[in-house]
Scaffold this motif. Structure first.
Motif, PDB file in Angstrom:
ATOM      1  N   MET A   1       0.817  -1.215  -0.091  1.00 52.74           N
ATOM      2  CA  MET A   1      -0.326  -0.147  -0.081  1.00 52.74           C
ATOM      3  C   MET A   1       1.135   1.271  -0.111  1.00 52.74           C
ATOM      4  O   MET A   1       1.748   1.263   0.359  1.00 52.74           O
ATOM      5  N   THR A   2       0.652   2.351  -1.102  1.00 53.45           N
ATOM      6  CA  THR A   2       1.599   3.051  -1.260  1.00 53.45           C
ATOM      7  C   THR A   2       1.189   4.394   0.283  1.00 53.45           C
ATOM      8  O   THR A   2      -0.145   4.625   0.310  1.00 53.45           O
ATOM      9  N   ILE A   3       1.974   5.209   0.507  1.00 54.51           N
ATOM     10  CA  ILE A   3       1.245   5.483   1.779  1.00 54.51           C
ATOM     11  C   ILE A   3       1.346   7.247   1.717  1.00 54.51           C
ATOM     12  O   ILE A   3       2.651   7.784   0.320  1.00 54.51           O
ATOM     13  N   MET A   4       0.681   7.889   1.518  1.00 59.65           N
ATOM     14  CA  MET A   4       0.554   8.783   0.903  1.00 59.65           C
ATOM     15  C   MET A   4       1.390  10.547   1.383  1.00 59.65           C
ATOM     16  O   MET A   4       1.515  10.541   2.513  1.00 59.65           O
ATOM     17  N   LEU A   5       1.648  11.136   0.931  1.00 56.77           N
ATOM     18  CA  LEU A   5       2.679  12.476   1.176  1.00 56.77           C
ATOM     19  C   LEU A   5       2.153  13.416   1.420  1.00 56.77           C
ATOM     20  O   LEU A   5       0.950  14.157   1.937  1.00 56.77           O
ATOM     21  N   SER A   6       2.367  14.093   2.801  1.00 63.72           N
ATOM     22  CA  SER A   6       1.357  15.342   3.528  1.00 63.72           C
ATOM     23  C   SER A   6       1.983  16.740   3.167  1.00 63.72           C
ATOM     24  O   SER A   6       3.919  16.627   3.022  1.00 63.72           O
ATOM     25  N   ASN A 125      -3.623   6.642  -6.591  1.00 64.11           N
ATOM     26  CA  ASN A 125      -3.664   6.366  -5.619  1.00 64.11           C
ATOM     27  C   ASN A 125      -3.982   7.958  -4.968  1.00 64.11           C
ATOM     28  O   ASN A 125      -4.136   8.084  -3.511  1.00 64.11           O
ATOM     29  N   SER A 126      -3.354   8.733  -5.392  1.00 68.67           N
ATOM     30  CA  SER A 126      -3.260  10.468  -5.211  1.00 68.67           C
ATOM     31  C   SER A 126      -4.010  11.261  -6.299  1.00 68.67           C
ATOM     32  O   SER A 126      -3.302  11.103  -7.177  1.00 68.67           O
ATOM     33  N   THR A 127      -3.784  12.152  -5.668  1.00 65.93           N
ATOM     34  CA  THR A 127      -3.817  13.454  -6.393  1.00 65.93           C
ATOM     35  C   THR A 127      -2.901  13.663  -6.979  1.00 65.93           C
ATOM     36  O   THR A 127      -2.383  14.156  -6.428  1.00 65.93           O
TER      37      THR A 127
END
Length: 260
Positions: A1-6, A125-127
């Protein structure tokens, strides 16, 4: 699972945003013009500096690098082909780099400066996100300190071809002044009128108006709308321009904004 960037803003000078991109207690800092607020942010959040990325050579984007490297020796500094000696990884158009486990693509976007680059990241997985320095602003674009109108127009066309849901992380809080000019160009633009009201409320709450989103820029940013008849007519009327190609319209629009 890819961990999102903050992604968080670090406030610097009167209106700069230094962006902190974080994951797993590691941080990448974008355009650190001033080291002091960056060091304070890293201390407060418990983050460790893993990389610095630079969009262009202006002091308010690179002035803090040396002090950060004193505090975090051997930190990789990614940036364009320029005379900033602190950059130890030189990048060009279409290069890719991995930051915090995520891949970013480099876009050459000359205009504001000749060395200007941007960093684009997108996955399923992310914007999508774009760190674009002083090329594209919320509601505007950068001044042409080194490049030509044609170069900036080409750079903005490259950026506006990115996905409509791309979040645009520019480096300054210029939004209200940019939108004031945009309204002078397109006074009947209802999307623009709504954006101005929203931006005013946001700033009254002392919150940043960025990131912006590409879809909103396409509706309200005159520098991305030079092919629209409303912008063309307004620029031609203001400048007396008779020969109307998109490059001339853009050049007239940029000069109008410079004098606004």
């Amino acid at each position: 699972m890819t961990i999102m960037l903050s992604i968080s803003p670090i406030y610097a000078f009167s209106d700069n945003y230094i962006w902190c991109v974080a994951r797993d207690r590691q941080a990448v800092i974008v355009d650190p013009g001033d080291a002091a607020p960056v060091l304070e942010h890293l201390k407060e959040t418990g983050l460790s500096l893993s990389a610095i990325i630079i969009t262009h050579h202006h002091f308010d984007h690179v002035g803090g690098i040396e002090l950060l490297l004193k505090e975090y020796p051997n930190t990789p500094v990614y940036g364009p082909q320029n005379q900033c000696e602190s950059i130890n990884h030189r990048l060009k158009h279409n290069d890719s780099l991995t930051l915090l486990g995520h891949t970013f693509t480099v876009l050459a976007v000359p205009g504001h400066t000749l060395d200007h680059i941007a960093y684009f990241h997108a996955d399923s997985n992310s914007t999508p996100v774009l760190f674009c320095g002083d090329t594209l602003f919320a509601g505007g674009c950068g001044r042409l300190f080194e490049g030509t109108p044609e170069q900036m127009l080409n750079s903005l066309q490259l950026i506006q071809a990115l996905p409509a849901d791309t979040n645009i992380y520019c480096a300054h809080e210029y939004t209200l002044s940019n939108l004031k000019f945009a309204l002078a160009v397109e006074p009947q633009n209802q999307d623009l009128q709504a954006r101005i009201a929203s931006a005013k409320s946001t700033r009254e709450a002392n919150l940043p108006t960025v990131p912006s989103q590409m879809a909103l820029e396409l509706l309200t940013n005159p520098f991305l709308r030079t092919e629209y008849s409303t912008v063309e007519h307004s620029v031609a009327t203001h400048t007396g321009l008779k020969h109307r190609n998109q490059k001339d319209i853009f050049a007239g629009l940029r000069k109008w904004k410079d004098d606004f």
